[in-house]
Design a protein around this motif. Sequence first.
Motif, mmCIF file in Angstrom:
data_model
loop_
_atom_site.group_PDB
_atom_site.id
_atom_site.type_symbol
_atom_site.label_atom_id
_atom_site.label_comp_id
_atom_site.label_asym_id
_atom_site.label_seq_id
_atom_site.Cartn_x
_atom_site.Cartn_y
_atom_site.Cartn_z
ATOM 1 N N PRO A 50 39.622 51.643 41.543
ATOM 2 C CA PRO A 50 39.743 50.220 41.201
ATOM 3 C C PRO A 50 38.392 49.608 40.873
ATOM 4 N N THR A 51 38.415 48.550 40.096
ATOM 5 C CA THR A 51 37.181 47.861 39.721
ATOM 6 C C THR A 51 37.371 46.353 39.865
ATOM 7 N N ALA A 52 36.287 45.672 40.157
ATOM 8 C CA ALA A 52 36.253 44.212 40.155
ATOM 9 C C ALA A 52 35.291 43.790 39.045
ATOM 10 N N LEU A 53 35.737 42.908 38.166
ATOM 11 C CA LEU A 53 34.921 42.520 37.017
ATOM 12 C C LEU A 53 33.566 41.973 37.458
ATOM 13 N N SER A 54 33.612 41.096 38.438
ATOM 14 C CA SER A 54 32.390 40.516 38.990
ATOM 15 C C SER A 54 32.652 40.265 40.467
ATOM 16 N N SER B 24 37.661 32.604 34.993
ATOM 17 C CA SER B 24 37.094 32.817 33.660
ATOM 18 C C SER B 24 38.158 33.417 32.752
ATOM 19 N N LYS B 25 37.827 33.489 31.467
ATOM 20 C CA LYS B 25 38.754 34.079 30.505
ATOM 21 C C LYS B 25 39.047 35.539 30.853
ATOM 22 N N GLN B 26 38.062 36.235 31.402
ATOM 23 C CA GLN B 26 38.234 37.647 31.757
ATOM 24 C C GLN B 26 39.203 37.825 32.923
ATOM 25 N N ASN C 20 47.435 44.030 36.977
ATOM 26 C CA ASN C 20 47.878 43.852 38.360
ATOM 27 C C ASN C 20 46.721 43.745 39.337
ATOM 28 N N SER C 21 45.673 44.551 39.135
ATOM 29 C CA SER C 21 44.561 44.538 40.079
ATOM 30 C C SER C 21 43.840 43.190 40.052
ATOM 31 N N GLN C 22 43.645 42.611 38.867
ATOM 32 C CA GLN C 22 43.005 41.306 38.805
ATOM 33 C C GLN C 22 43.911 40.229 39.378
#
Length: 304
Positions: free
Chosen positions: A29-33, A190-192, A289-291
């Motif tokens: 998994p990743t988190a954008l920020s 944010s848009k992301q 889903n993760s976001q």
Amino acid sequence: MRSIIISLLVLILCEIAFAQQVPDSAFRPTALSPAFPPELGPIVMIDQAHNNFHTADGRYLPFANLLRIDGYRVLASGCAFNRDSLRRGAILVIANALNERNREDWSLPTPSAFTPEEITAVKGWVEEGGSLLLIADHMPFPGCAEDLAREFGFTLSNGFAAKADSPGGNDYFRRADGTLADHPITNGKSKQERIDSVVSFTGEAFTGDSSVTGLMIFGQGMASYMPQVAWQFNDSTPKVDITGWYQAAVREFGKGRVAMVGEAAMFTAQLAGPERRQVGMNQAEAAQNSQFLLNMIHWLSRIL
């Protein structure tokens, strides 16, 4: 009749597959920020004291890992709920708790997984500022969680949410068709972080009182099937129209916040069945889903 038989066979195959769920150890998994520096965020307690089907070191390991990447401190909570055990953290996650009677027997009746004293303790903790993420998947999990959910204005349906004419398969919730609501959780910071679609993998449907705001809302052609035994369906299995019902919803409660979700797999990454089929955040169709999960946790943390 032929279509009904085919649909029932699909659900039987789902039963076999989901009985062999394991976490996807290859999923990263990743988190954008990341919301917080590593291990400096709020403490998230994941319940594993109530025969939970999903736990921090088991089927919800990808869930826990995603939150850790975002800076949260994740604890496995093996204690009964009381004032002292709850004050250890800021967010309590309960995923698919079961009464001891249903630990191996997924048939009716489905008594509460929690004692009256525990329910009182959780309610008081939320009123004083705690945040609760309550997840109850398809039957028998809603029956085991309904007493706790009712204290927060949610009425759970102890069944299986599925297409009324052809049970089985994924469910899609999209901003474009109104089944995914506009809300700070779906908009993000944010848009992301904006969420336009999420995917769930069967589960339950529920309703809420006037204080509840729906996020994932069932459209037309959906029903809740109400079997006596999980995954056992026939032509006489009762079903209820769930148009307009929720699979995810939130509310303020006193000084705290509550999120209710009627499906568990959408917030983890699993491999199901002998063919190791991807189910959850690891599925390509469920890319957001993760976001969505992170946004929900951010809302519960009051940073969103």
